[in-house]
Design an enzyme around this catalytic site. Sequence first.
Site, PDB file in Angstrom:
ATOM      1  N   GLU A  39       0.889  -1.322  -0.095  1.00  9.22           N
ATOM      2  CA  GLU A  39       0.116  -0.100  -0.101  1.00  9.22           C
ATOM      3  C   GLU A  39       0.988   1.103   0.149  1.00  9.22           C
ATOM      4  O   GLU A  39       0.446   2.119  -0.819  1.00  9.22           O
ATOM      5  CB  GLU A  39      -0.763  -0.112   1.213  1.00  9.22           C
ATOM      6  CG  GLU A  39      -1.980  -0.954   1.031  1.00  9.22           C
ATOM      7  CD  GLU A  39      -2.027  -2.399   1.215  1.00  9.22           C
ATOM      8  OE1 GLU A  39      -0.822  -2.606   1.824  1.00  9.22           O
ATOM      9  OE2 GLU A  39      -2.915  -3.133   0.936  1.00  9.22           O
ATOM     10  N   HIS A  87     -10.669  -4.848   9.864  1.00  6.75           N
ATOM     11  CA  HIS A  87     -11.352  -4.764   8.612  1.00  6.75           C
ATOM     12  C   HIS A  87     -12.504  -4.161   8.765  1.00  6.75           C
ATOM     13  O   HIS A  87     -13.351  -4.375   7.628  1.00  6.75           O
ATOM     14  CB  HIS A  87     -11.388  -6.193   8.074  1.00  6.75           C
ATOM     15  CG  HIS A  87     -10.403  -6.797   7.382  1.00  6.75           C
ATOM     16  ND1 HIS A  87      -9.279  -7.503   8.262  1.00  6.75           N
ATOM     17  CD2 HIS A  87     -10.064  -6.940   6.197  1.00  6.75           C
ATOM     18  CE1 HIS A  87      -8.459  -7.861   7.557  1.00  6.75           C
ATOM     19  NE2 HIS A  87      -8.744  -7.800   6.148  1.00  6.75           N
TER      20      HIS A  87
END
Lengths: 395, 330
Positions: B60, B129
């Site tokens: 990322e 998450h």
Amino acid sequence: MAKRAEKKKTEPALGEIAAPEWERILREMVLVRKFEEASEKAFRKGKIGGYLHVYSGQEAVVAGITSALRKDDIVYAGYRDHAHALLLGSDPKDVMAELYGKASGVSKGKGGSMHLFDVDRGLYGGYGIVGGHLPLAAGTAYSLRYSGTDRVCVCFFGDGAMNIGSFHEALNMAGLWGKRGMCPVIFVIENNGYAMGTSVDRHSAVTDLSARVEAYAIPSEKVDGQDTFAMRGVADRVISQVRMTGRPYCIEAITYRFSGHGAADLFQPYRSKEEVEESRHRDPILILSKRLREMTGLTDEDLQEMSDWADEEVAEAVRFAEEAEEPDPKELFEDVIALEPGREPDGDVSSPLHWGPRDEGGGEEDEEDEEAEDAEDVEAAASSEQAGDEEGEEE
Amino acid sequence: MAEKSYRDAVRDAIFEEMERDDSVVIMGEDIGVYEGTFRITAGMLDKFGENRVIDTPIAEAGIVGTAIGMAMTGMRPIVEMMTFNFALVAADQILNHAAKIRYFSGGQLDIPMVIRGPHGAGVGLSAQHSQSFEAFFGHFPGLVVVAPSTPADAKGLLKSAIRGKDPVIFLENAALYAIKGEVPDDSDFTVPIGTSTIARKGADVTIVASGKMVHLSLAAAKTLEEEDGIDCEVVDIRAIRPLDVAPVIESVRKTHRAVVVQEQWKPFGFAAEIASSIMDEAFDELDAPVIRVTGADVPMPYARNLELLAVPHEPDVIQAVRDVAYANGV
Ligand SMILES: Cc1ncc(C[n+]2csc(CCOP(=O)(O)OP(=O)(O)O)c2C)c(N)n1
């Protein structure tokens, strides 16, 4: 680097590990397989929420390593962590209960499939952020050494995790600390060829993954991750070496996952049906049972008995999870922080495996100095000449 | 106008902008061959090729960082975060680099890029998450932060984001992908960023929300009208930054009561910001303290019963409106 293969010690013959132990390992792998089949089924019925990543096909990797560990060693896993818990000895009932989000789950129902924790059995967790746990494992290894023990830490992760920053940062630090004998960590790459839908050759500039690790002065080797014998052989040798030297090591297990990435990955557009079918010939459970038939005289009846036993264990786990209580609503606010506002800290750390009194030697070399030196020789030989030179400078 | 899903609206915006402008590319994990975890990028690799639909490793920080480099030199990258939770791995690139380069270069450089993807409370996805990011990204000057609630706004705002010059955090609540709504067909349809909108007209209480919480608020408003005869106005804050509070203030001048709804944790949040803005600009108009409806102040638990307790629901909004309207007999 290329030399490492020749310098490998030979793998143990069956004789070095007793037949009953092999049969126990096979039995546990069968249990893991059946557990995963049941967990997928429960997921499809909507009993399990969130994501579910099953380990089918990869059992030999964790079985080979965990069976060679000592009870007080520590293991970190990624989110594909059911096998790690089961093979470390977590009760299948508690693991299934966790997947069901029940209070009796290994993480009290608060972690779910991706966050199994069973600290008493050395499982310091499954983690959902790819590669996020690698630095934790390196730090834990340091802590184990710092406290004067010869315990080791094993960190499992997928091929895809090797591309994230924390991988590089953790390995560099482990490599550095290892030079002082302060990082007894074993990195295990569960190389199943894919990061979700991206194959290794589409995610890695250099596809020889163990070679990438060596850039951090961490010796590594590849092993057939479908062959439990090979896994266990490497594990025995590497774990005892790391235990002695306090230096990191990396094992790249070449494996394959039979199921989709997650239980929701049904179409798998990134790989062919033929490839998946082909891989079934390399089923670690078949390979091990064939080997044991030849070597210990394991029979069809024995296999049937194992299978029945595993069915029953799993059925019981499912029954247990179905019937178990949901967490008390009060649990929502429990375990967030330990601090109580205005209270003096009591200083006790909750980890039951927390280190004891520190060895005055400073952890440089372990008690077993001689053995440690031996191990360093082995390792110096096994790693590149350059690494050997660096070691010379250290002294 | 055509009835479209939020998912298709997002896809159309990207598709059309890529057709319109070669400098627009999309990059992210599993967006090419796999066609995207939420299937936003389906068909794009075939149409635009691998130089414009860039499948990336799981990296990322690297993805966002390289996109910044592209943006600084003439390209318009769209980064798909598989989920925004993973943007935390790239926080340094987003917050220390993308957000600041224009400023500390004295305005010499634009960073025309969009970082988009799903966020929000999941369904059994647990703590790593299942997070909402309005307040987190909204805190940092130098970023533009957008959180549309309808398909039309998703399309129009995303097009504006892609055409603009700033790093835009584009938050798509995962629970909204399946909702449907009218979306203008015009391929030049855009919605200007930095404008809040009235999602429902009303006279008695102002409910302020964004993204998924708008839908909760609208449902609550309906129930309140039917059951209590309380007529709620719902203000949809479509952009967190720049924040347009004018419609909120205007509404409060009319209703004199306000409830602010957010999915995320209460401390230092979106709702606190709105409530404080109301105090700054319309303190004398208030007939009751502003009430915040928020998620529980805990990491998201996995167990379903606990998860349900951790996020706001329609009855929580109803309760808050009744409280602020003193309609509970107190
Ligand atoms: C930082 C981060 N980015 C993206 C994801 C989404 N994601 C979950 S699993 C996965 C693939 C990981 O592949 P690999 O590490 O090879 O493990 P495997 O699934 O093969 O066991 C991705 C991209 C994530 N969980 N965390």
